[in-house]
Motif scaffolding. Structure first.
Motif, PDB file in Angstrom:
ATOM      1  N   ILE A 134       0.978  -1.665   0.148  1.00 57.79           N
ATOM      2  CA  ILE A 134       0.665   0.118   0.329  1.00 57.79           C
ATOM      3  C   ILE A 134       0.702   1.106  -0.478  1.00 57.79           C
ATOM      4  CG2 ILE A 134      -1.701   1.232   1.413  1.00 57.79           C
ATOM      5  CD1 ILE A 134      -2.820  -1.390   2.133  1.00 57.79           C
ATOM      6  N   LEU A 135       1.791   1.104   0.980  1.00 57.80           N
ATOM      7  CA  LEU A 135       3.385   2.640   1.333  1.00 57.80           C
ATOM      8  C   LEU A 135       3.852   2.602  -0.059  1.00 57.80           C
ATOM      9  CD1 LEU A 135       3.718   2.137   4.938  1.00 57.80           C
ATOM     10  CD2 LEU A 135       2.294   4.078   4.053  1.00 57.80           C
ATOM     11  N   MET A 136       4.204   1.693  -1.056  1.00 57.02           N
ATOM     12  CA  MET A 136       4.610   1.686  -2.202  1.00 57.02           C
ATOM     13  C   MET A 136       4.017   2.403  -2.924  1.00 57.02           C
ATOM     14  SD  MET A 136       7.504   0.204  -1.850  1.00 57.02           S
ATOM     15  CE  MET A 136       7.966  -0.447  -4.150  1.00 57.02           C
ATOM     16  N   GLU A 137       2.674   2.533  -2.987  1.00 55.09           N
ATOM     17  CA  GLU A 137       1.785   3.222  -4.401  1.00 55.09           C
ATOM     18  C   GLU A 137       1.326   4.391  -3.790  1.00 55.09           C
ATOM     19  OE1 GLU A 137      -1.729   0.297  -4.762  1.00 55.09           O
ATOM     20  OE2 GLU A 137      -0.562  -0.836  -5.246  1.00 55.09           O
ATOM     21  N   THR A 138       1.818   5.587  -2.459  1.00 56.24           N
ATOM     22  CA  THR A 138       1.504   6.360  -2.093  1.00 56.24           C
ATOM     23  C   THR A 138       2.102   7.261  -3.254  1.00 56.24           C
ATOM     24  OG1 THR A 138       1.616   5.826   0.348  1.00 56.24           O
ATOM     25  CG2 THR A 138       1.736   7.916  -0.363  1.00 56.24           C
TER      26      THR A 138
END
Length: 382
Positions: free
Chosen positions: A68-72
């Motif tokens: 999820i954080l990689m897509e931030t």
């Protein structure tokens, strides 16, 4: 039942965060971006229970969180649709929730002050360690506001909100601060300026290592946490967040049109206030504005920008009061412009007067108006 009992020991802000947060990991609650938007635009959450990540599935949960954080997106790709685009793909801690609430009620002139408060070394950039001092500052304020009661329940509440078990005495010690500032913004302003002279900055490494990454941290400081935040990006983020929340509120009433009705505008203004009998205000406005013209988004946004400058406006209004002068629409517009630099449209000012001028003398009872607007500005957390 034990978790429901914790509501008795929580402050109103904590209660709201607990109601809307939909993620739980190892006992700590988090909001998604969707949850945050719901919390500041709706009275009740659409979901009632937090999704609890099983400790036995921690590795999978960490992998999912990392994905999820990689897509931030990075901060320079931010927009006024950031939270809506992220939707469920993000995590926001309680202290970040408080920080975001602060942003929603601050004038643009205060953005530079906020940035300088984080920039403790004065290099015109904010790094991750400087930003994380915020965590300790808000924890400290929370402990001074904690409601008395069962220490075990209070410890459970601190675990939910901050993810730590320690007693209040061991979290942070600063002498000579018996008075609690009025707001989290005041706390931030006073405490961050003292950070270089306290144990907060010294503990920055410990703070960094003990916290999980969140959407906000990755957005500001990159996936490795090495990026630094400049003022232009910080300003843009704050301005975008204010605009996004206002767009959501406006669109919820506009039904795809370019305007909302004057009555809908009144409904939005009176939300989150202590006004018990809103029907009298609405009826007053219906009688005095029989033909609907509508409020545009630009007018809507300018009014809420004015509300974020309410303290300065109050000073300007008091000058009229001291001079025993009545406050008509022209005086109101002048006071707004002098205090905030904003020029409100004649139709918008007329609509405001028709809502709040209960005795219909075309004069504004500024004390009542200021009190109601302070409630609305702080969304019920005055």
């Amino acid at each position: 039942t034990d978790l429901e009992d914790l509501h008795l020991y929580a402050t109103p802000r904590e209660q709201r965060f607990r109601r809307f947060a939909s993620l739980e990991f190892e006992g700590q609650l988090y909001m998604t971006p969707y949850d945050f938007i719901q919390a500041v635009t709706n009275d009740e959450p659409k979901r009632k229970q937090a999704f609890c990540i099983d400790k036995n599935a921690r590795e999978n949960a960490n992998a999912e969180l990392n994905q999820i954080l990689m897509e931030t997106p990075p901060v320079w790709k931010g927009s006024s649709k950031l939270f809506r685009n992220l939707n469920e793909k993000g995590v926001i801690s309680y202290t970040e929730y408080l920080f975001l609430l602060c942003i929603l009620t601050k004038p643009h002139a205060g953005f530079r002050i906020a940035f300088n408060m984080f920039d403790t070394d004065g290099n015109e950039m904010v790094d991750k360690k400087e930003f994380l001092v915020l965590q300790e500052i808000f924890r400290k304020k929370n402990e001074k506001r904690e409601r008395k009661g069962d220490e075990e329940k209070r410890a459970m509440l601190r675990l939910q909100l901050y993810g730590y078990h320690t007693s209040t005495n061991s979290v942070l010690k600063t002498e000579g601060e018996d008075l609690v500032p009025r707001s989290y913004w005041d706390t931030l302003r006073r405490s961050t300026s003292q950070a270089l002279f306290s144990d907060l900055a010294e503990r920055a490494d410990d703070i960094t290592s003990s916290l999980s990454d969140t959407t906000l941290l990755v957005h500001f400081f990159g996936k490795k946490g090495k990026a630094e935040l400049n003022f232009e990006d910080f300003y843009r983020f704050m301005d975008n967040l204010q605009t996004e929340v206002l767009e959501i509120e406006f669109l919820s009433y506009s039904n795809g049109m370019n305007t909302i009705s004057e009555e809908d505008f009144a409904h939005i203004l009176l939300r989150y206030t202590n006004v018990e009998n809103t029907s009298s205000y609405l009826e007053n406005m219906r009688c005095r504005i029989p033909e609907e013209k509508g409020i545009t988004f630009d007018e809507f946004r300018s009014f809420f920008q004015f509300l974020n400058n309410l303290e300065d406006f109050t000073i300007a209004m008091q000058m009229y009061n001291f001079a025993s002068r009545s406050i008509g629409q022209d005086e109101f517009k002048r006071a707004v412009y002098v205090a905030t630099g904003l020029k409100l449209s004649p139709h918008l000012v007329n609509t405001v007067f028709k809502i709040f001028d209960v005795d219909r003398d075309d004069q504004l009872s500024y004390k009542e108006f200021i009190g109601i607007m302070k409630d609305r500005l702080n969304r019920g957390f005055r």
